[in-house]
Design an enzyme around this catalytic site. Structure first.
Site, PDB file in Angstrom:
ATOM      1  CG  HIS A 286      -1.974   1.013   1.254  1.00  0.00           C
ATOM      2  ND1 HIS A 286      -1.722   2.371   1.177  1.00  0.00           N
ATOM      3  CD2 HIS A 286      -3.324   0.893   1.327  1.00  0.00           C
ATOM      4  CE1 HIS A 286      -2.870   3.031   1.212  1.00  0.00           C
ATOM      5  NE2 HIS A 286      -3.857   2.158   1.297  1.00  0.00           N
ATOM      6  CG  HIS A 329       1.709   5.817   9.697  1.00  0.00           C
ATOM      7  ND1 HIS A 329       1.185   6.956   9.119  1.00  0.00           N
ATOM      8  CD2 HIS A 329       3.049   5.913   9.542  1.00  0.00           C
ATOM      9  CE1 HIS A 329       2.161   7.689   8.624  1.00  0.00           C
ATOM     10  NE2 HIS A 329       3.302   7.086   8.876  1.00  0.00           N
ATOM     11  CD  GLU A 335      -1.845  10.554   9.595  1.00  0.00           C
ATOM     12  OE1 GLU A 335      -2.842   9.810   9.763  1.00  0.00           O
ATOM     13  OE2 GLU A 335      -0.751  10.136   9.186  1.00  0.00           O
ATOM     14  CE1 TYR A 344      -9.450   5.653   5.465  1.00  0.00           C
ATOM     15  CE2 TYR A 344      -9.242   5.199   7.822  1.00  0.00           C
ATOM     16  CZ  TYR A 344      -8.661   5.468   6.592  1.00  0.00           C
ATOM     17  OH  TYR A 344      -7.289   5.558   6.489  1.00  0.00           O
ATOM     18  CG  HIS A 365      -2.588   6.510  13.074  1.00  0.00           C
ATOM     19  ND1 HIS A 365      -1.518   7.284  13.457  1.00  0.00           N
ATOM     20  CD2 HIS A 365      -2.580   6.537  11.718  1.00  0.00           C
ATOM     21  CE1 HIS A 365      -0.893   7.763  12.398  1.00  0.00           C
ATOM     22  NE2 HIS A 365      -1.517   7.317  11.324  1.00  0.00           N
TER      23      HIS A 365
END
Length: 432
Positions: A286, A329, A335, A344, A365
């Site tokens: 990704h 991450h 963010e 989502y 997160h």
């Protein structure tokens, strides 16, 4: 009423609502056509590089200076620009959607600041707001001297009646109102809710594409700029200004939306997020979420933005032998996420349209436990179509300081951390 637009991001536009209202061959003739006043609106320094210089010449019925003195304005109580210096929690934060107001509330009074950093006086940083309104602005006009405003509707259509023309936006569309442009926000539906990013820094622009090439992401041709429109109306009105974080009110006896013609580069614009040309991996892994950037505000550090606006739109995931959702991450950037529609793909539950989350610098997160388990066992030999979604992210180089009203909000989900507690230990030193 069907509106017409000019096209092209950052274009030098020219438009007139009456034939011949634009002076020919000069900006400031001794006498303007139709008895108009010439006024320049500068969004950058006079000496900014030409590619970055933003200014427009306006030809208006009355000059912008004509109003009575400003005095402090008692409204907009929940729209803040002082983010304080108190310690900021490293905890991950999430909120449910704002409820619609019961009392009559317009766009200005319906603004709730959830966080921010920097400030208007240093011309760096952002303010992040949620709005919920149930009526149009009546008898009042507004301009923001502190920064440009990126408006992201989640529910309800808006009409932005600005000095430079009319813009209609609906969920899935965004609009940017430059610093200093006067406007009136009208509701085209009974209620409206959404998000606003207030950019105190350098004006937003399209990101560089690098090896992607000359196309993809948000294409310049898809941005729309209003055509000239004016109203010649007199009465008892108020002009609200946001200046150095405070709000000020000046009586004005006419509508300031009286620009009959204009030309230049400092103008509001809209963009339909459904036109975003998404790119991604067609082999494995990704890619970093920077590939989803729609607009960016550069900082004084090359490659590090003051803020980025990115979206996570419908798309096809074709990576094989890959964990396809966004990975776990910890980020030097901070963010703030919102959801316009659907679900989502990294959060199966709890993140609703109109809601928000904040993951600050180095706060971990990633996908919740349910999403992780499903994605870990998915058949990646088949492409996966993500259709029912439109999420976005405001990313900043600085820590986003949540406001006291955001931390104390009944919409805050105090159990957000629980979505990761179900992640199981799979480690087995005997089996690779």
């Amino acid at each position: 009423m069907s509106l017409h637009y000019q096209t092209g991001f950052g274009n030098a536009c020219a438009t007139e609502a009456l034939p011949g209202a634009l002076p020919a061959g000069r900006n400031s003739p001794q006498i303007c056509p139709y008895g108009l006043y010439a006024e320049q609106l500068s969004g950058t320094a006079f000496t900014a590089p030409r590619a970055e210089n933003r200014r427009s010449w306006l030809y208006r019925i009355r000059p912008g200076v004509q109003h009575l003195p400003f005095a402090p304005f008692a409204g907009a109580q929940r729209w803040l620009s002082d983010f304080g210096r108190q310690p900021v929690t490293p905890n991950q934060l999430r909120w449910s959607p704002l409820p619609m107001p019961d009392a009559p509330t317009d766009f200005i009074d319906g603004m709730h600041t959830w966080g921010g950093n920097g400030g208007p006086e240093e011309q760096s940083g952002v303010g992040i707001h949620l709005y919920a309104a149930n009526r149009s602005m009546q008898g009042r006009f507004f301009y923001n001297a502190d920064g440009e405003m990126l408006i992201v509707p989640q529910q309800g259509r808006l009409r932005l009646a600005t000095e430079l023309g009319l813009i209609d936006i609906e969920p899935y569309e965004i609009a940017v109102v430059p610093r200093g442009v006067r406007l009136r926000v009208e509701l085209l539906d009974d209620v409206a809710r959404g998000y606003v990013l207030e950019n105190f820094g350098t004006a937003m622009r399209l990101p560089e594409l690098g090896p992607i090439g000359s196309n993809c992401l948000a294409n310049a041709r898809d941005f729309q700029i209003p055509v000239a429109w004016y109203e010649d109306v007199e009465g008892d009105f108020e002009l609200i200004a946001k200046f150095t974080g405070g709000f000020w009110r000046a009586p004005i006896t006419h509508s300031p939306l009286n620009v009959v013609a204009w030309h230049g580069t400092h103008a509001p614009y809209k963009y339909d997020l459904r036109n975003f040309n998404t790119v991604g991996s067609i082999s494995y892994d990704h890619p970093d979420p920077s590939i989803f950037t729609v607009l960016t505000s550069p900082s004084d550090t090359p490659g590090t933005a003051n803020m980025d606006f990115a979206i996570f739109p419908p798309r096809i995931l074709a990576m094989e032998n890959t964990f396809r959702p966004p990975w776990f991450h910890r980020n030097i950037a901070s963010e703030f996420m919102g959801l316009i529609h659907g679900v989502y793909d990294a959060k199966a539950e709890g993140f609703a349209p109109g809601g928000a989350s904040l993951h600050n610098c180095m706060s971990g997160h990633g996908p919740d436990a349910d999403t992780f388990e499903k994605a870990s066992h998915a058949d990646t030999s088949q492409a996966h179509y993500i259709r029912d979604t439109m999420a976005f992210m405001f990313e900043t180089r600085r820590v986003i300081r949540p406001t006291a009203q955001a931390l104390a909000s009944p919409q805050r989900q105090d159990d957000y951390y629980q979505c990761w507690q179900g992640l199981q230990k799979h480690f087995d030193p005997e089996q690779a």
